[in-house]
Scaffold this motif. Structure first.
Motif, PDB file in Angstrom:
ATOM      1  N   GLY A 243      -3.069  -6.553   2.896  1.00 50.09           N
ATOM      2  CA  GLY A 243      -3.084  -6.719   1.451  1.00 50.09           C
ATOM      3  C   GLY A 243      -2.225  -7.868   0.959  1.00 50.09           C
ATOM      4  O   GLY A 243      -1.808  -7.878  -0.194  1.00 50.09           O
TER       5      GLY A 243
ATOM      6  N   SER B 273       3.141  -1.540  -4.131  1.00 52.24           N
ATOM      7  CA  SER B 273       1.714  -1.267  -4.242  1.00 52.24           C
ATOM      8  C   SER B 273       1.124  -2.258  -5.228  1.00 52.24           C
ATOM      9  O   SER B 273       1.477  -2.246  -6.402  1.00 52.24           O
TER      10      SER B 273
ATOM     11  N   LYS C 156       0.819  -1.212   0.000  1.00 53.53           N
ATOM     12  CA  LYS C 156       0.000   0.000   0.000  1.00 53.53           C
ATOM     13  C   LYS C 156       0.859   1.271   0.000  1.00 53.53           C
ATOM     14  O   LYS C 156       0.487   2.293   0.565  1.00 53.53           O
TER      15      LYS C 156
ATOM     16  N   LYS D 154      -1.840  -2.109  -6.082  1.00 51.10           N
ATOM     17  CA  LYS D 154      -2.815  -1.331  -6.854  1.00 51.10           C
ATOM     18  C   LYS D 154      -2.162  -0.768  -8.120  1.00 51.10           C
ATOM     19  O   LYS D 154      -2.733  -0.829  -9.208  1.00 51.10           O
TER      20      LYS D 154
END
Length: 141
Positions: A77, A43, A3, A45
């Motif tokens: 995550g 990350s 993250k 994402k």
């Protein structure tokens, strides 16, 4: 540390990595990779840092003839990160996708905004006799 895309832009990457190292040392977490600063900001994402992290993880696994374990706090995550890694290894479908086949594109591991979704170790074959393990989240006091 996953993250990384949520970190304030004013915080430098090195500053965050150093903080993570200090916290791990404070909690007594030992890792074969801590020598030489193996903390990585990633990350799942955006994909930032994931390829470099996996390259380092594979190198360390070869060096110690061991496997790779993704360990961290609940809802950090971990499963999402592994799904990102798996999605990059999978071939992209060509042409139109039928509605009933859409789930083939989703991650192999179940994820949820609720802690406690991963209940046991999940083994993923990396090839060459190495495995990647998803682990249940640690509850940090």
């Amino acid at each position: 540390a996953n993250k990384a895309d949520l970190m304030p832009s004013k915080m430098g990457k090195q500053r965050v990595e150093n903080w993570v190292r200090r916290e791990l040392e404070y909690m007594g977490v030992q890792s074969i990779a801590n020598i030489g600063g193996a903390v990585r900001l990633v990350s799942c994402k955006t994909g930032q840092g994931v390829a470099e992290m996996m390259e380092k993880a594979r190198e360390l696994a070869e060096e110690v003839n061991g496997d790779v374990y993704v360990v961290g706090a609940a809802n950090a995550g971990k499963s999402t990160l592994i799904n990102y890694i798996l999605s990059r290894d999978r071939e992209k479908p060509v042409g139109k996708i039928r509605a009933g086949n859409r789930n083939q594109l989703k991650g192999a591991l179940t994820t949820s905004p609720l802690p406690g979704t991963t209940l046991k170790f999940i083994k993923i074959d990396l090839g060459e006799g190495k495995s990647l393990y998803d682990t249940p989240g640690l509850l940090v006091p």
